[in-house]
Design a protein around this motif. Structure first.
Motif, PDB file in Angstrom:
ATOM      1  N   GLN A  44      45.980 -57.848 -31.222  1.00  0.00           N
ATOM      2  CA  GLN A  44      45.027 -57.915 -32.329  1.00  0.00           C
ATOM      3  C   GLN A  44      44.409 -56.555 -32.644  1.00  0.00           C
ATOM      4  O   GLN A  44      43.472 -56.462 -33.424  1.00  0.00           O
ATOM      5  N   GLY A  45      44.919 -55.495 -31.991  1.00  0.00           N
ATOM      6  CA  GLY A  45      44.443 -54.150 -32.271  1.00  0.00           C
ATOM      7  C   GLY A  45      43.274 -53.701 -31.425  1.00  0.00           C
ATOM      8  O   GLY A  45      42.747 -52.611 -31.647  1.00  0.00           O
ATOM      9  N   ASP A  46      42.842 -54.507 -30.473  1.00  0.00           N
ATOM     10  CA  ASP A  46      41.731 -54.127 -29.597  1.00  0.00           C
ATOM     11  C   ASP A  46      42.268 -53.377 -28.376  1.00  0.00           C
ATOM     12  O   ASP A  46      43.465 -53.181 -28.222  1.00  0.00           O
ATOM     13  N   ASP A  47      41.344 -52.987 -27.491  1.00  0.00           N
ATOM     14  CA  ASP A  47      41.723 -52.272 -26.260  1.00  0.00           C
ATOM     15  C   ASP A  47      42.225 -53.278 -25.233  1.00  0.00           C
ATOM     16  O   ASP A  47      41.439 -53.985 -24.600  1.00  0.00           O
ATOM     17  N   GLY A  48      43.532 -53.344 -25.052  1.00  0.00           N
ATOM     18  CA  GLY A  48      44.124 -54.290 -24.107  1.00  0.00           C
ATOM     19  C   GLY A  48      43.813 -53.954 -22.663  1.00  0.00           C
ATOM     20  O   GLY A  48      43.631 -54.843 -21.838  1.00  0.00           O
ATOM     21  N   GLY A  49      43.730 -52.674 -22.342  1.00  0.00           N
ATOM     22  CA  GLY A  49      43.414 -52.267 -20.976  1.00  0.00           C
ATOM     23  C   GLY A  49      42.038 -52.725 -20.543  1.00  0.00           C
ATOM     24  O   GLY A  49      41.853 -53.212 -19.430  1.00  0.00           O
ATOM     25  N   ALA A  50      41.072 -52.587 -21.426  1.00  0.00           N
ATOM     26  CA  ALA A  50      39.704 -53.017 -21.101  1.00  0.00           C
ATOM     27  C   ALA A  50      39.627 -54.533 -20.975  1.00  0.00           C
ATOM     28  O   ALA A  50      38.949 -55.055 -20.089  1.00  0.00           O
ATOM     29  N   ALA A  51      40.328 -55.238 -21.849  1.00  0.00           N
ATOM     30  CA  ALA A  51      40.315 -56.704 -21.787  1.00  0.00           C
ATOM     31  C   ALA A  51      40.974 -57.203 -20.510  1.00  0.00           C
ATOM     32  O   ALA A  51      40.496 -58.143 -19.873  1.00  0.00           O
ATOM     33  N   GLY A  52      42.081 -56.573 -20.118  1.00  0.00           N
ATOM     34  CA  GLY A  52      42.762 -56.972 -18.891  1.00  0.00           C
ATOM     35  C   GLY A  52      41.933 -56.673 -17.659  1.00  0.00           C
ATOM     36  O   GLY A  52      41.869 -57.482 -16.731  1.00  0.00           O
ATOM     37  N   THR A  53      41.280 -55.526 -17.631  1.00  0.00           N
ATOM     38  CA  THR A  53      40.432 -55.166 -16.489  1.00  0.00           C
ATOM     39  C   THR A  53      39.238 -56.097 -16.385  1.00  0.00           C
ATOM     40  O   THR A  53      38.831 -56.479 -15.282  1.00  0.00           O
ATOM     41  N   ALA A  54      38.675 -56.502 -17.513  1.00  0.00           N
ATOM     42  CA  ALA A  54      37.518 -57.401 -17.508  1.00  0.00           C
ATOM     43  C   ALA A  54      37.889 -58.806 -17.043  1.00  0.00           C
ATOM     44  O   ALA A  54      37.029 -59.552 -16.564  1.00  0.00           O
ATOM     45  N   ASN A  63      45.675 -52.347 -12.334  1.00  0.00           N
ATOM     46  CA  ASN A  63      46.230 -51.299 -13.175  1.00  0.00           C
ATOM     47  C   ASN A  63      46.835 -52.013 -14.378  1.00  0.00           C
ATOM     48  O   ASN A  63      47.833 -52.715 -14.243  1.00  0.00           O
ATOM     49  N   VAL A  64      46.230 -51.835 -15.562  1.00  0.00           N
ATOM     50  CA  VAL A  64      46.621 -52.578 -16.758  1.00  0.00           C
ATOM     51  C   VAL A  64      47.250 -51.625 -17.764  1.00  0.00           C
ATOM     52  O   VAL A  64      46.689 -50.575 -18.062  1.00  0.00           O
ATOM     53  N   SER A  65      48.416 -52.002 -18.277  1.00  0.00           N
ATOM     54  CA  SER A  65      49.027 -51.249 -19.368  1.00  0.00           C
ATOM     55  C   SER A  65      49.460 -52.242 -20.443  1.00  0.00           C
ATOM     56  O   SER A  65      50.077 -53.255 -20.147  1.00  0.00           O
ATOM     57  N   ALA A  66      49.084 -51.948 -21.683  1.00  0.00           N
ATOM     58  CA  ALA A  66      49.425 -52.818 -22.811  1.00  0.00           C
ATOM     59  C   ALA A  66      50.061 -51.960 -23.897  1.00  0.00           C
ATOM     60  O   ALA A  66      49.449 -51.006 -24.370  1.00  0.00           O
ATOM     61  N   ALA A  67      51.291 -52.286 -24.264  1.00  0.00           N
ATOM     62  CA  ALA A  67      52.027 -51.534 -25.279  1.00  0.00           C
ATOM     63  C   ALA A  67      52.230 -52.415 -26.503  1.00  0.00           C
ATOM     64  O   ALA A  67      52.915 -53.433 -26.428  1.00  0.00           O
TER      65      ALA A  67
END
Length: 103
Positions: A44-54, A63-67
């Motif tokens: 959806q265009g948001d920060d996937g790394g922050a969402a995964g860490t939260a 360790n989150v990576s979203a491509a």
């Protein structure tokens, strides 16, 4: 009493192994939830790394990576589950999730 004292170390080892398996299952569950949250946010265009860490308990240190791709967004989460039984290494858990990219 002597039989119980001799059997106690085996009981403790079995108990710690059960706790270790429970922690590994918890880590797998947390990694899967974090991967889905990261993929959803990144699609959806948001920060996937922050969402995964939260989405993960802080003590697991993910360790989150979203491509984000043209059609699909893929997120990968890797984390270490600490060992409860001495002399055994920690367990690495990795989960991946894919979501369609919103245009």
């Amino acid at each position: 009493m002597l039989e119980f004292a001799g059997f106690l170390p085996i009981l403790l080892l079995v108990g710690m192994a059960a706790i270790q398996l429970g922690l590994i299952g918890y880590g797998i569950n947390q990694a899967g939830s974090a991967a889905r949250a990261a993929a959803r946010a990144a699609s959806q265009g948001d920060d996937g790394g922050a969402a995964g860490t939260a989405a993960v308990s802080g003590w697991l240190s993910p360790n989150v990576s979203a491509a984000e791709g043209a059609d699909v967004t893929t997120a990968t989460v890797t984390l270490q589950v600490p060992a409860v039984i001495p002399l055994l290494p920690s367990v690495t858990v990795q989960r991946e999730a894919t979501m369609p990219t919103d245009d």
